[in-house]
Design an enzyme around this catalytic site. Structure first.
Site, PDB file in Angstrom:
ATOM      1  N   GLU A   1      85.338 -54.645 -22.673  1.00 47.61           N
ATOM      2  CA  GLU A   1      83.869 -54.525 -22.676  1.00 47.61           C
ATOM      3  C   GLU A   1      83.241 -55.307 -21.533  1.00 47.61           C
ATOM      4  OE1 GLU A   1      79.696 -55.351 -23.443  1.00 47.61           O
ATOM      5  OE2 GLU A   1      81.289 -56.840 -23.369  1.00 47.61           O
TER       6      GLU A   1
ATOM      7  N   ASP B   1      88.110 -59.062 -25.470  1.00 49.27           N
ATOM      8  CA  ASP B   1      88.166 -59.533 -24.085  1.00 49.27           C
ATOM      9  C   ASP B   1      86.978 -60.440 -23.811  1.00 49.27           C
ATOM     10  OD1 ASP B   1      86.419 -57.145 -24.092  1.00 49.27           O
ATOM     11  OD2 ASP B   1      86.298 -57.495 -21.938  1.00 49.27           O
TER      12      ASP B   1
END
Length: 454
Positions: free
Chosen positions: A156, A92
């Site tokens: 994250e 991500d």
């Protein structure tokens, strides 16, 4: 580059690395469905899973974590009796911010001035490619000498804790003898560095309400309590005149004893405008690695274009507080919440919501794995010795892993050196750094396996 055979193999793999990173960057994998569709993250996760299967990983799985994101796991067994190493990255990415400020499309890898530009090239899709290059080079040079677990996180950047919660519920899954977190970077390009500390973080949203609805500023302004003005005053209470973070009860005087960050270099890296001063006191290293730092990362208020002459009834802001090693993120959250509630002016109604949190981290740089890493960096960066620095950012999983596996040695390396401009517009990665850090990871795995024999 060193003449080690691993080096030559990785050099030959760089065109493939560029092609793979191009594919990865194209996924708009921001783990916030309000920004990009979840399908973008799902597609990126599937790409990662297929890449692991192509490298003969077993038990490849897309893990549905409690925050709604998906992490990707795989296991590659090594020789009998070999140690197990966990390799970490995340797919991500941060939102691209103002796309018009990018010199090339943020989700299209573009080569310029010897660097590869695109969101996630360094943070942290490049970290995944780094791990893949290292494993391929080892396979081509005698085999992978350790058992390898790979975990690639899907949220994250959001700090919502999905993978940490999943790991705590499945403590056997990520158990390893050592962990290589591929999500930090060298202090400077060409200077091999391990990150020994991370600041934790807490993320809060605060809303102020003062009126039932907006009012005409000519008719009511001057007596009606303006929620936006109240918010401005409240946010100003979080900093002293010199810019030092001032949250009631939160200690802010620690000193950093390791590698220092010269102010002139910091100004250049941060691209501080001429004549604008830095904020806070102490050394730069004190301020960014050892002390708390508050940042207002968003405010909901009327834009300038289309603004009307109104007293605002409500205002909302999002606040990030970086928490240094030695402090507790839970206590910092409590103190920041209490500060916001007690400093709200004019009796405005205040509501505080926590939207993310992670504990700070401090590594044991005296552990045997660090000797293996120092030797690897010495070979990958001829003439340079491994340095140890702090990092102002947060990787909440580190503390989860340290708590679950207290005997595991955790090392933080990666591609996010200052020129990478992670989280900003025009993020990029140096292909030279990708190449040398891939060599580093491969040699570390060799060194670490050898150090555990006998």
């Amino acid at each position: 580059m060193t003449a080690h055979p691993i080096s030559g193999t990785i050099a030959s793999l760089m065109p493939r690395a560029k092609a793979e990173l191009t594919e990865l960057v194209a996924f708009q994998s921001v783990a916030d469905p309000a920004v990009y569709p979840r399908s973008e993250c799902d597609a990126a996760a599937e790409w990662v899973a297929e890449a692991l299967r192509a490298e003969d990983f077993q038990d490849v799985a897309l893990l549905d974590t409690p925050d709604g994101s998906r992490s990707v796991y795989g296991f590659l067994p090594g020789p009998a009796g070999a140690p197990t190493v966990l390799l970490y990255a995340h797919y991500d990415v941060q939102p691209p911010l103002d796309e018009s400020a990018w010199l090339s499309p943020p989700f299209e890898l573009t080569e310029r001035d010897g660097r590869w530009f695109g969101r996630g090239t360094a943070d942290c899709k490049g970290g995944l490619v780094m791990h893949l290059l290292a494993l391929r080079a080892l396979r081509a040079n005698g085999g992978i000498p350790v058992s390898v677990k790979v975990i690639v996180e899907g949220s994250e950047e959001q700090g919502t804790g999905g993978l940490e919660q999943y790991a705590e519920a499945h403590p056997e899954l990520l158990a390893a003898d050592s962990v290589v977190i591929g999500d930090t970077g060298n202090f400077r390009a060409g200077l091999p560095t391990v990150t020994s500390t991370l600041r934790g973080m807490t993320m809060l949203r605060v809303q102020l309400d003062t009126l039932e609805g907006n009012l005409h500023s000519g008719q009511f302004g001057g007596a009606a309590p303006d929620a936006l003005a109240a918010m401005i005053q409240l946010l100003a209470s979080l900093r002293a005149e010199d810019g030092t973070t001032t949250v009631d009860g939160l200690t802010n005087g620690a000193a950093w004893a390791g590698l220092q960050y010269p102010e002139a270099e910091f100004r250049a890296d941060a691209k501080v405008l001429d004549g604008v001063g830095l904020i806070g006191t102490g050394t730069v290293a004190d301020r960014i690695w050892a002390r708390p730092a508050v940042t207002v990362i968003g405010i909901d208020c009327p834009p300038v274009v289309g603004a009307t002459p109104s007293v605002q009834a409500s205002a909302r802001a999002q606040i990030s507080l970086r928490v240094p090693p030695g402090a507790d993120a839970d206590e910092a959250t409590r103190l920041l919440t209490a500060h916001l509630e007690s400093h709200t002016p004019w009796g405005a109604r205040v509501a505080v919501e926590q939207v993310g949190q992670g504990q700070p981290f401090r590594a044991d740089v005296t552990s045997p794995a660090y000797t293996s890493m120092a030797d690897a960096m010495r070979a990958a960066y001829p003439g340079e010795e491994m340095q140890s620095s702090g990092m102002g950012g947060s990787i909440p999983l580190c503390n989860t892993l340290a708590g679950l596996y207290p005997e595991a040695e955790i090392l933080l390396v990666g591609l996010s050196e200052p020129e990478a401009q992670i989280h900003a517009v025009n993020e990029s990665v140096s292909p030279d750094e990708l190449e040398r850090m891939s060599v580093t990871v491969a040699l570390f795995l060799q060194n670490y396996a050898a150090s555990t024999q006998g």
